[in-house]
Design a protein around this motif. Structure first.
Motif, PDB file in Angstrom:
ATOM      1  N   ASP A 190      24.873  14.095  -4.942  1.00  0.00           N
ATOM      2  CA  ASP A 190      24.128  15.316  -5.213  1.00  0.00           C
ATOM      3  C   ASP A 190      22.737  15.435  -4.655  1.00  0.00           C
ATOM      4  O   ASP A 190      22.235  16.337  -4.189  1.00  0.00           O
ATOM      5  N   ILE A 191      22.241  14.208  -4.929  1.00  0.00           N
ATOM      6  CA  ILE A 191      20.815  13.998  -4.120  1.00  0.00           C
ATOM      7  C   ILE A 191      20.361  12.560  -3.715  1.00  0.00           C
ATOM      8  O   ILE A 191      21.222  11.732  -4.201  1.00  0.00           O
ATOM      9  N   VAL A 192      20.070  12.514  -2.557  1.00  0.00           N
ATOM     10  CA  VAL A 192      19.697  11.162  -1.854  1.00  0.00           C
ATOM     11  C   VAL A 192      18.255  11.141  -1.788  1.00  0.00           C
ATOM     12  O   VAL A 192      17.368  12.219  -0.882  1.00  0.00           O
ATOM     13  N   GLN A 193      17.346  10.387  -2.491  1.00  0.00           N
ATOM     14  CA  GLN A 193      15.925  10.245  -2.283  1.00  0.00           C
ATOM     15  C   GLN A 193      15.639   9.046  -1.725  1.00  0.00           C
ATOM     16  O   GLN A 193      16.227   7.971  -1.902  1.00  0.00           O
ATOM     17  N   PHE A 194      14.772   8.984  -0.577  1.00  0.00           N
ATOM     18  CA  PHE A 194      14.698   7.773   0.255  1.00  0.00           C
ATOM     19  C   PHE A 194      12.953   7.659   0.544  1.00  0.00           C
ATOM     20  O   PHE A 194      12.382   8.574   0.604  1.00  0.00           O
ATOM     21  N   ASN A 195      12.558   6.381   0.777  1.00  0.00           N
ATOM     22  CA  ASN A 195      11.271   6.229   1.270  1.00  0.00           C
ATOM     23  C   ASN A 195      11.364   4.821   2.018  1.00  0.00           C
ATOM     24  O   ASN A 195      12.065   3.928   1.776  1.00  0.00           O
ATOM     25  N   TRP A 196      10.427   4.906   3.019  1.00  0.00           N
ATOM     26  CA  TRP A 196      10.037   3.579   3.651  1.00  0.00           C
ATOM     27  C   TRP A 196       8.842   3.629   4.084  1.00  0.00           C
ATOM     28  O   TRP A 196       7.895   4.829   3.996  1.00  0.00           O
ATOM     29  N   GLY A 197       8.080   2.588   4.497  1.00  0.00           N
ATOM     30  CA  GLY A 197       6.641   2.780   5.031  1.00  0.00           C
ATOM     31  C   GLY A 197       5.827   1.450   4.853  1.00  0.00           C
ATOM     32  O   GLY A 197       5.226   1.017   5.724  1.00  0.00           O
ATOM     33  N   LEU A 198       5.871   0.896   3.388  1.00  0.00           N
ATOM     34  CA  LEU A 198       5.050  -0.188   3.028  1.00  0.00           C
ATOM     35  C   LEU A 198       5.404  -1.399   4.144  1.00  0.00           C
ATOM     36  O   LEU A 198       4.647  -2.136   4.376  1.00  0.00           O
ATOM     37  N   TRP A 199       6.544  -1.502   4.071  1.00  0.00           N
ATOM     38  CA  TRP A 199       6.724  -2.598   4.925  1.00  0.00           C
ATOM     39  C   TRP A 199       6.729  -2.367   6.694  1.00  0.00           C
ATOM     40  O   TRP A 199       6.263  -3.264   7.210  1.00  0.00           O
ATOM     41  N   ASP A 200       6.912  -1.130   7.007  1.00  0.00           N
ATOM     42  CA  ASP A 200       6.630  -0.792   8.286  1.00  0.00           C
ATOM     43  C   ASP A 200       5.352  -0.867   8.775  1.00  0.00           C
ATOM     44  O   ASP A 200       4.981  -1.396  10.104  1.00  0.00           O
ATOM     45  N   LEU A 201       4.453  -0.578   7.904  1.00  0.00           N
ATOM     46  CA  LEU A 201       2.953  -0.559   8.445  1.00  0.00           C
ATOM     47  C   LEU A 201       2.375  -2.277   8.276  1.00  0.00           C
ATOM     48  O   LEU A 201       1.058  -2.257   8.300  1.00  0.00           O
ATOM     49  N   CYS A 202       3.161  -3.134   7.701  1.00  0.00           N
ATOM     50  CA  CYS A 202       2.482  -4.553   7.225  1.00  0.00           C
ATOM     51  C   CYS A 202       2.492  -5.100   8.450  1.00  0.00           C
ATOM     52  O   CYS A 202       3.310  -5.295   9.413  1.00  0.00           O
ATOM     53  N   TYR A 203       1.493  -5.976   8.657  1.00  0.00           N
ATOM     54  CA  TYR A 203       1.064  -6.984   9.685  1.00  0.00           C
ATOM     55  C   TYR A 203       1.465  -8.239   9.367  1.00  0.00           C
ATOM     56  O   TYR A 203       1.039  -8.549   8.067  1.00  0.00           O
ATOM     57  N   ARG A 204       2.137  -8.987  10.059  1.00  0.00           N
ATOM     58  CA  ARG A 204       2.530 -10.310   9.470  1.00  0.00           C
ATOM     59  C   ARG A 204       2.316 -11.225  10.760  1.00  0.00           C
ATOM     60  O   ARG A 204       2.309 -10.926  11.942  1.00  0.00           O
ATOM     61  N   HIS A 205       2.125 -12.495  10.462  1.00  0.00           N
ATOM     62  CA  HIS A 205       2.019 -13.613  11.249  1.00  0.00           C
ATOM     63  C   HIS A 205       2.717 -14.949  10.853  1.00  0.00           C
ATOM     64  O   HIS A 205       2.458 -15.090   9.611  1.00  0.00           O
ATOM     65  N   PRO A 206       3.663 -15.616  11.506  1.00  0.00           N
ATOM     66  CA  PRO A 206       4.250 -16.656  11.025  1.00  0.00           C
ATOM     67  C   PRO A 206       3.376 -17.837  10.344  1.00  0.00           C
ATOM     68  O   PRO A 206       3.855 -18.499   9.537  1.00  0.00           O
ATOM     69  N   ASP A 207       2.267 -17.933  11.104  1.00  0.00           N
ATOM     70  CA  ASP A 207       1.247 -19.001  10.326  1.00  0.00           C
ATOM     71  C   ASP A 207       0.521 -18.594   9.113  1.00  0.00           C
ATOM     72  O   ASP A 207      -0.175 -19.418   8.464  1.00  0.00           O
ATOM     73  N   SER A 208       0.735 -17.650   8.602  1.00  0.00           N
ATOM     74  CA  SER A 208      -0.116 -16.891   7.358  1.00  0.00           C
ATOM     75  C   SER A 208       0.700 -17.581   6.262  1.00  0.00           C
ATOM     76  O   SER A 208       1.954 -17.797   6.089  1.00  0.00           O
ATOM     77  N   LYS A 209      -0.193 -18.170   5.305  1.00  0.00           N
ATOM     78  CA  LYS A 209       0.289 -18.773   4.015  1.00  0.00           C
ATOM     79  C   LYS A 209       0.231 -17.624   2.724  1.00  0.00           C
ATOM     80  O   LYS A 209       0.810 -18.071   1.926  1.00  0.00           O
ATOM     81  N   VAL A 210      -0.018 -16.455   3.220  1.00  0.00           N
ATOM     82  CA  VAL A 210       0.014 -15.488   2.221  1.00  0.00           C
ATOM     83  C   VAL A 210       1.525 -15.152   1.938  1.00  0.00           C
ATOM     84  O   VAL A 210       2.179 -14.947   3.135  1.00  0.00           O
ATOM     85  N   GLN A 211       1.668 -14.325   0.890  1.00  0.00           N
ATOM     86  CA  GLN A 211       3.417 -14.232   0.680  1.00  0.00           C
ATOM     87  C   GLN A 211       3.734 -13.329   1.419  1.00  0.00           C
ATOM     88  O   GLN A 211       3.041 -12.326   1.869  1.00  0.00           O
ATOM     89  N   GLY A 212       4.767 -13.578   2.111  1.00  0.00           N
ATOM     90  CA  GLY A 212       5.355 -12.546   3.216  1.00  0.00           C
ATOM     91  C   GLY A 212       4.514 -12.523   4.538  1.00  0.00           C
ATOM     92  O   GLY A 212       4.861 -11.882   5.303  1.00  0.00           O
ATOM     93  N   ASN A 213       3.999 -13.795   4.816  1.00  0.00           N
ATOM     94  CA  ASN A 213       3.233 -13.861   6.009  1.00  0.00           C
ATOM     95  C   ASN A 213       2.276 -12.825   6.312  1.00  0.00           C
ATOM     96  O   ASN A 213       2.143 -12.417   7.619  1.00  0.00           O
TER      97      ASN A 213
END
Length: 218
Positions: A79-102
């Motif tokens: 009856d309803i589909v609620q959806f969201n994206w964005g926090l992952w899309d705008l995230c910057y990542r680098h393979p050498d980063s030691k922070v969670q999720g690079n």
């Protein structure tokens, strides 16, 4: 005999009407870890009013949405589909980063530019409309604190504005939670370097989402 048959017919008809009346609306929530955090509270709020389900796991970014949206919608009986994206899309990542999720907004690469995010959302909404007759509701990106390692706070506003234009194009209703999420995060955030919330924070977000959805099933 005729009275007996008439009684059975009336009983059957009343049972059918009752079963139709008692059938609860079905609401599908598609989203990232923020939605995973507040969905249990939304379920509790709608316990006697609607069936609430979340897509399996984390919906991540719009690239994942493009790949899996048809699978998540399934037979389309929502009856309803609620959806969201964005926090992952705008995230910057680098393979050498030691922070969670690079995460690394200094040296990293953004997952999707705001232009690509818009294009992906455009395609996802088209796919949703093709697969289901449900009412569609888009939830904006929630608050991004200044010290977050992989995200720029102002990007949330830029991506939200881009998303709103896509939703306007398709006639999709928007639940803009950004300002409320900022207020909630100031009290119940997991820290000024973290987009997530404490349990109290997710409960408050769940109230915000529930209050919006309540109006759509009345």
């Amino acid at each position: 005999m005729k009275c007996h048959v008439r009684f059975l017919f009336v009983l059957f008809f009343a049972t059918v009407i009752s079963s139709c009346t008692d059938e609860k609306p079905k609401i599908l929530i598609i989203g990232d870890s923020i939605s995973l955090g507040y969905t249990p509270f939304v379920k509790a709020n709608f316990a006697d009013k609607a069936i609430i389900e979340h897509n399996p796991g984390n919906a991540q970014h719009t690239g994942t949405g493009l790949q899996k949206i048809k699978e998540w919608i399934g037979d389309g009986e929502w009856d309803i589909v609620q959806f969201n994206w964005g926090l992952w899309d705008l995230c910057y990542r680098h393979p050498d980063s030691k922070v969670q999720g690079n995460r690394d907004k200094v040296n990293g690469k953004v997952t999707f530019s705001v232009e690509d995010y818009s294009a992906n959302l455009d395609s996802i909404v088209a796919m949703l409309k093709e697969r289901t007759d449900a009412k569609l509701i888009f939830v904006t990106i929630s608050y991004v604190p200044e010290k977050e390692a992989g995200r720029f706070s102002d990007d949330a506003l830029k991506y939200n504005e881009a998303a709103k234009k896509i939703m306007e194009k398709h006639g999709v209703e928007v639940n803009d939670v950004f300002e409320k999420s900022a207020m909630i995060h100031s009290k119940f955030g997991s820290g000024q370097d973290n987009v997530h919330y404490t349990e109290e924070g997710y409960k408050a977000l769940g109230e915000t989402i529930s209050n919006f959805l309540f109006k759509k099933i009345e």
